[in-house]
Design a protein around this motif. Structure first.
Motif, PDB file in Angstrom:
ATOM      1  N   LEU A  38      -6.653  30.963  -3.442  1.00  0.00           N
ATOM      2  CA  LEU A  38      -6.043  32.231  -3.024  1.00  0.00           C
ATOM      3  C   LEU A  38      -7.002  33.056  -2.184  1.00  0.00           C
ATOM      4  O   LEU A  38      -6.610  33.672  -1.187  1.00  0.00           O
ATOM      5  CB  LEU A  38      -5.609  33.025  -4.261  1.00  0.00           C
ATOM      6  CG  LEU A  38      -4.443  32.438  -5.068  1.00  0.00           C
ATOM      7  CD1 LEU A  38      -4.220  33.240  -6.341  1.00  0.00           C
ATOM      8  CD2 LEU A  38      -3.166  32.418  -4.231  1.00  0.00           C
ATOM      9  N   LEU A  39      -8.271  33.081  -2.555  1.00  0.00           N
ATOM     10  CA  LEU A  39      -9.247  33.846  -1.789  1.00  0.00           C
ATOM     11  C   LEU A  39      -9.429  33.262  -0.393  1.00  0.00           C
ATOM     12  O   LEU A  39      -9.569  33.993   0.592  1.00  0.00           O
ATOM     13  CB  LEU A  39     -10.586  33.877  -2.537  1.00  0.00           C
ATOM     14  CG  LEU A  39     -10.597  34.686  -3.838  1.00  0.00           C
ATOM     15  CD1 LEU A  39     -11.915  34.488  -4.588  1.00  0.00           C
ATOM     16  CD2 LEU A  39     -10.373  36.166  -3.567  1.00  0.00           C
ATOM     17  N   SER A  40      -9.420  31.936  -0.300  1.00  0.00           N
ATOM     18  CA  SER A  40      -9.538  31.280   1.003  1.00  0.00           C
ATOM     19  C   SER A  40      -8.342  31.619   1.891  1.00  0.00           C
ATOM     20  O   SER A  40      -8.507  31.882   3.090  1.00  0.00           O
ATOM     21  CB  SER A  40      -9.643  29.765   0.819  1.00  0.00           C
ATOM     22  OG  SER A  40      -9.678  29.102   2.054  1.00  0.00           O
ATOM     23  N   GLU A  41      -7.156  31.635   1.311  1.00  0.00           N
ATOM     24  CA  GLU A  41      -5.948  31.954   2.076  1.00  0.00           C
ATOM     25  C   GLU A  41      -5.984  33.373   2.618  1.00  0.00           C
ATOM     26  O   GLU A  41      -5.456  33.653   3.701  1.00  0.00           O
ATOM     27  CB  GLU A  41      -4.713  31.760   1.194  1.00  0.00           C
ATOM     28  CG  GLU A  41      -4.416  30.303   0.858  1.00  0.00           C
ATOM     29  CD  GLU A  41      -3.299  30.151  -0.158  1.00  0.00           C
ATOM     30  OE1 GLU A  41      -2.744  31.190  -0.600  1.00  0.00           O
ATOM     31  OE2 GLU A  41      -2.980  28.997  -0.527  1.00  0.00           O
ATOM     32  N   VAL A  42      -6.625  34.265   1.893  1.00  0.00           N
ATOM     33  CA  VAL A  42      -6.729  35.665   2.319  1.00  0.00           C
ATOM     34  C   VAL A  42      -7.759  35.819   3.441  1.00  0.00           C
ATOM     35  O   VAL A  42      -7.692  36.753   4.228  1.00  0.00           O
ATOM     36  CB  VAL A  42      -7.098  36.560   1.111  1.00  0.00           C
ATOM     37  CG1 VAL A  42      -7.376  37.987   1.540  1.00  0.00           C
ATOM     38  CG2 VAL A  42      -5.982  36.537   0.080  1.00  0.00           C
ATOM     39  N   GLY A  43      -8.730  34.903   3.508  1.00  0.00           N
ATOM     40  CA  GLY A  43      -9.746  34.989   4.543  1.00  0.00           C
ATOM     41  C   GLY A  43     -11.163  35.114   4.042  1.00  0.00           C
ATOM     42  O   GLY A  43     -12.095  35.328   4.831  1.00  0.00           O
ATOM     43  N   TYR A  44     -11.368  34.936   2.727  1.00  0.00           N
ATOM     44  CA  TYR A  44     -12.714  35.035   2.176  1.00  0.00           C
ATOM     45  C   TYR A  44     -13.465  33.714   2.363  1.00  0.00           C
ATOM     46  O   TYR A  44     -12.892  32.635   2.224  1.00  0.00           O
ATOM     47  CB  TYR A  44     -12.661  35.391   0.684  1.00  0.00           C
ATOM     48  CG  TYR A  44     -12.288  36.827   0.432  1.00  0.00           C
ATOM     49  CD1 TYR A  44     -13.238  37.839   0.495  1.00  0.00           C
ATOM     50  CD2 TYR A  44     -10.966  37.173   0.142  1.00  0.00           C
ATOM     51  CE1 TYR A  44     -12.884  39.164   0.267  1.00  0.00           C
ATOM     52  CE2 TYR A  44     -10.605  38.492  -0.086  1.00  0.00           C
ATOM     53  CZ  TYR A  44     -11.578  39.487  -0.017  1.00  0.00           C
ATOM     54  OH  TYR A  44     -11.227  40.792  -0.227  1.00  0.00           O
ATOM     55  N   LYS A  45     -14.737  33.817   2.671  1.00  0.00           N
ATOM     56  CA  LYS A  45     -15.604  32.663   2.817  1.00  0.00           C
ATOM     57  C   LYS A  45     -16.509  32.565   1.588  1.00  0.00           C
ATOM     58  O   LYS A  45     -17.037  33.584   1.128  1.00  0.00           O
ATOM     59  CB  LYS A  45     -16.478  32.787   4.073  1.00  0.00           C
ATOM     60  CG  LYS A  45     -15.685  33.000   5.357  1.00  0.00           C
ATOM     61  CD  LYS A  45     -14.800  31.807   5.683  1.00  0.00           C
ATOM     62  CE  LYS A  45     -14.059  32.009   6.995  1.00  0.00           C
ATOM     63  NZ  LYS A  45     -13.146  30.887   7.308  1.00  0.00           N
ATOM     64  N   GLU A  46     -16.677  31.346   1.083  1.00  0.00           N
ATOM     65  CA  GLU A  46     -17.504  31.156  -0.103  1.00  0.00           C
ATOM     66  C   GLU A  46     -18.974  31.288   0.259  1.00  0.00           C
ATOM     67  O   GLU A  46     -19.453  30.683   1.215  1.00  0.00           O
ATOM     68  CB  GLU A  46     -17.232  29.797  -0.732  1.00  0.00           C
ATOM     69  CG  GLU A  46     -17.794  29.641  -2.125  1.00  0.00           C
ATOM     70  CD  GLU A  46     -17.215  28.458  -2.873  1.00  0.00           C
ATOM     71  OE1 GLU A  46     -17.505  28.339  -4.079  1.00  0.00           O
ATOM     72  OE2 GLU A  46     -16.476  27.661  -2.264  1.00  0.00           O
ATOM     73  N   ILE A  47     -19.697  32.087  -0.529  1.00  0.00           N
ATOM     74  CA  ILE A  47     -21.117  32.352  -0.284  1.00  0.00           C
ATOM     75  C   ILE A  47     -21.905  31.846  -1.491  1.00  0.00           C
ATOM     76  O   ILE A  47     -21.786  32.392  -2.584  1.00  0.00           O
ATOM     77  CB  ILE A  47     -21.393  33.868  -0.109  1.00  0.00           C
ATOM     78  CG1 ILE A  47     -20.431  34.495   0.890  1.00  0.00           C
ATOM     79  CG2 ILE A  47     -22.851  34.106   0.262  1.00  0.00           C
ATOM     80  CD1 ILE A  47     -20.622  34.070   2.310  1.00  0.00           C
ATOM     81  N   GLY A  48     -22.710  30.811  -1.315  1.00  0.00           N
ATOM     82  CA  GLY A  48     -23.504  30.341  -2.429  1.00  0.00           C
ATOM     83  C   GLY A  48     -22.633  29.990  -3.616  1.00  0.00           C
ATOM     84  O   GLY A  48     -21.613  29.303  -3.482  1.00  0.00           O
ATOM     85  N   MET A  49     -23.005  30.472  -4.781  1.00  0.00           N
ATOM     86  CA  MET A  49     -22.290  30.188  -6.023  1.00  0.00           C
ATOM     87  C   MET A  49     -21.591  31.458  -6.514  1.00  0.00           C
ATOM     88  O   MET A  49     -22.217  32.502  -6.657  1.00  0.00           O
ATOM     89  CB  MET A  49     -23.286  29.716  -7.093  1.00  0.00           C
ATOM     90  CG  MET A  49     -22.679  29.392  -8.439  1.00  0.00           C
ATOM     91  SD  MET A  49     -23.947  29.043  -9.690  1.00  0.00           S
ATOM     92  CE  MET A  49     -24.552  30.711 -10.037  1.00  0.00           C
ATOM     93  N   ASP A  50     -20.273  31.379  -6.697  1.00  0.00           N
ATOM     94  CA  ASP A  50     -19.494  32.464  -7.326  1.00  0.00           C
ATOM     95  C   ASP A  50     -19.271  33.680  -6.426  1.00  0.00           C
ATOM     96  O   ASP A  50     -18.713  34.678  -6.890  1.00  0.00           O
ATOM     97  CB  ASP A  50     -20.154  32.971  -8.619  1.00  0.00           C
ATOM     98  CG  ASP A  50     -20.397  31.889  -9.632  1.00  0.00           C
ATOM     99  OD1 ASP A  50     -19.673  30.881  -9.582  1.00  0.00           O
ATOM    100  OD2 ASP A  50     -21.310  32.040 -10.466  1.00  0.00           O
ATOM    101  N   HIS A  51     -19.690  33.657  -5.180  1.00  0.00           N
ATOM    102  CA  HIS A  51     -19.556  34.827  -4.328  1.00  0.00           C
ATOM    103  C   HIS A  51     -18.709  34.501  -3.094  1.00  0.00           C
ATOM    104  O   HIS A  51     -18.765  33.397  -2.557  1.00  0.00           O
ATOM    105  CB  HIS A  51     -20.927  35.353  -3.891  1.00  0.00           C
ATOM    106  CG  HIS A  51     -21.637  36.107  -4.969  1.00  0.00           C
ATOM    107  ND1 HIS A  51     -22.046  35.511  -6.138  1.00  0.00           N
ATOM    108  CD2 HIS A  51     -22.002  37.413  -5.062  1.00  0.00           C
ATOM    109  CE1 HIS A  51     -22.632  36.421  -6.909  1.00  0.00           C
ATOM    110  NE2 HIS A  51     -22.615  37.568  -6.282  1.00  0.00           N
ATOM    111  N   PHE A  52     -17.959  35.508  -2.641  1.00  0.00           N
ATOM    112  CA  PHE A  52     -17.081  35.362  -1.484  1.00  0.00           C
ATOM    113  C   PHE A  52     -17.196  36.634  -0.652  1.00  0.00           C
ATOM    114  O   PHE A  52     -17.441  37.715  -1.178  1.00  0.00           O
ATOM    115  CB  PHE A  52     -15.625  35.171  -1.929  1.00  0.00           C
ATOM    116  CG  PHE A  52     -15.403  33.935  -2.757  1.00  0.00           C
ATOM    117  CD1 PHE A  52     -14.879  32.791  -2.188  1.00  0.00           C
ATOM    118  CD2 PHE A  52     -15.721  33.916  -4.115  1.00  0.00           C
ATOM    119  CE1 PHE A  52     -14.682  31.637  -2.949  1.00  0.00           C
ATOM    120  CE2 PHE A  52     -15.526  32.782  -4.879  1.00  0.00           C
ATOM    121  CZ  PHE A  52     -15.004  31.633  -4.287  1.00  0.00           C
ATOM    122  N   ALA A  53     -17.016  36.485   0.666  1.00  0.00           N
ATOM    123  CA  ALA A  53     -17.108  37.649   1.532  1.00  0.00           C
ATOM    124  C   ALA A  53     -16.218  37.461   2.751  1.00  0.00           C
ATOM    125  O   ALA A  53     -15.959  36.333   3.189  1.00  0.00           O
ATOM    126  CB  ALA A  53     -18.556  37.884   1.975  1.00  0.00           C
TER     127      ALA A  53
END
Length: 454
Positions: free
Chosen positions: A277-292
């Motif tokens: 869901l976060l990817s669909e919204v436009g968030y990019k995975e940062i390291g471990m457990d973080h998105f931006a």
């Protein structure tokens, strides 16, 4: 991420905000004198080029949240604010006496506890007291943890006026049943109000923390929380597994039964759904457990290869020296770690005698420094090499052997002089780091010290 891999690799392991991890610090060879020397050395090497980071722990909360693993003191008596800030500024003065020049403050973070337990006036007094004898770096980043229920416009404005541009709010989960279990009743409207106020004032980065694996939490609860989060579109997100460590944190994490926690398969589904869901919204995975979002400095730092990890978690830039002020705070000189006493009474007593209130720590040897670099590279860049700067170490062949099964499972690729974590292996990066953790390998703990890795 298959259930078979979850079952295989979901073991207790460190989160690697440091190496060596705290349970493996050598307190017998540590001393306050050695800690000061390591910090002075680091400060001389790096202050003029990098500046330093500050973490300030503000431990007071009005209400106990039963999911929380932080050091805190529960009280509704706000008369504790002013003496505590006086003590923190006294500790800062003791550190300033070690340095021959003014420190350049590059990063500053207020954590807790609940920083917004303190009045706007007292928070300004604290920050102004820190900055009075310091220099602000041109690209400084000040951030704080805000509680959506009690962060007021006055809080946000007061901190904005002294240089803060980033705030993170603990959301956890929006479902009322889950909120009751973790004793954190926090309606969506409160989070929206706090988020909108921050942006209206001019904050350039607003973050939310979301947790999966909480008591009574279902797949639908995670979906509902992220869909509500989509409405507010925070600039960065921490989406991480609840760390159930009641044997360390005492009654604070015993407000529910172990049987109320989601089983491993459900946690896996929560994690996978959340990521999707976060990817669909436009968030990019940062390291471990973080998105931006791509507009946030954390994403830019990852793209540029500058992402760093320390006791504050992932940060957009690195400073060699990080000083922790306040009870239980941990400092990092790169060459050593030091933790302050955990009781407020003990903290006050040390400062009364003009003693920096450190009670334990670790001075890193040459092996520690090499392993630390490998673990940092894995946590921040999902790869590490041993072709430069003497990053080869004697037991590397043993590490490669320990990683063979993970390579067979498709979690990483081992090259001639490098290791790279695959997309499939990123959720298991803590397990991969454990293969490098020589202190952990030499002495496996007799009791459970860490939360589960997945």
């Amino acid at each position: 991420m298959s259930i078979s891999l979850i079952n295989k690799y979901n073991i207790a392991g460190p989160r690697y905000t440091s190496y060596p991890t705290v349970p493996y610090w050598n307190n017998e060879t540590f001393s306050l004198k050695k800690w000061k020397s390591s910090l002075i050395q680091s400060f001389k090497e790096s202050n003029s080029e990098e500046g330093i980071s500050l973490y300030i722990h503000l431990p007071y909360c009005e209400i106990l949240c039963t999911f929380c693993g932080c050091n805190k003191r529960i009280t509704k008596q706000h008369g504790v604010e002013s003496p505590y800030i006086t003590a923190v500024l006294k500790e800062w003065d003791l550190y300033l006496e070690l340095f021959e020049e003014k420190p350049i403050i590059k990063e500053l973070h207020l954590g807790g506890g609940t920083p917004t337990f303190f009045s706007p006036e007292n928070l300004q007094r604290l920050i102004n007291g820190i900055l009075k004898r310091s220099i602000l770096a041109d690209n400084h980043e000040f951030s704080f943890e805000g509680h959506p229920n009690n962060t007021t416009r006055e809080h946000l404005q007061a901190l904005y006026d002294v240089g803060f541009r980033r705030v993170s709010y603990g959301v956890q989960d929006y479902n009322e049943t889950v909120q009751k279990a973790i004793h954190r009743i926090q309606p969506f409207e409160n989070v929206k109000r706090a988020t909108d106020m921050a942006r209206d004032i001019g904050y350039t980065s607003v973050g939310h923390d979301i947790i999966f694996g909480l008591p009574f939490q279902t797949l639908e609860h995670v979906k509902e929380t992220i869909l509500k989060t989509k409405e507010l579109l925070p600039d960065r997100l921490a989406f991480y597994s609840y760390a159930h460590v009641p044997w360390i944190k005492g009654n604070g994490q015993r407000g529910f039964n172990d049987s109320d926690l989601p089983p491993a398969e459900l946690k896996r589904q929560q994690y996978e759904l959340g990521k999707q869901l976060l990817s669909e919204v436009g968030y990019k995975e940062i390291g471990m457990d973080h998105f931006a979002l791509t507009r946030d400095s954390l994403y830019e730092s990852m793209i540029q290869g500058n992402l760093h990890r320390n006791f504050m978690g992932y940060t957009a830039s690195k400073t060699q020296s990080m000083i922790g002020l306040g009870v239980s705070s941990i400092s990092d000189s790169w060459y050593g770690f030091a933790q302050n006493v955990k009781s407020i009474e003990g903290y006050y007593d040390s400062l009364k005698h003009d003693i920096i209130p450190v009670y334990r720590g670790h001075i890193l040897n040459e092996e520690d420094l090499i392993i630390r670099k490998h673990i940092l590279d894995l946590m921040c860049r999902f790869k590490t090499t041993w072709t430069q700067n003497n990053f080869y170490f004697e037991e590397l062949s043993d590490v490669i052997i320990r990683l063979k099964e993970m390579e067979t499972d498709g979690l990483l690729n081992v090259g001639t002089n490098s290791i790279e974590v695959t997309k499939k292996g990123q959720p298991f990066v803590r397990n991969i780091c454990m293969a490098f953790d020589l202190l952990l390998q030499r002495k496996q703990p007799d009791t459970q010290l860490f939360s589960m890795t997945v």
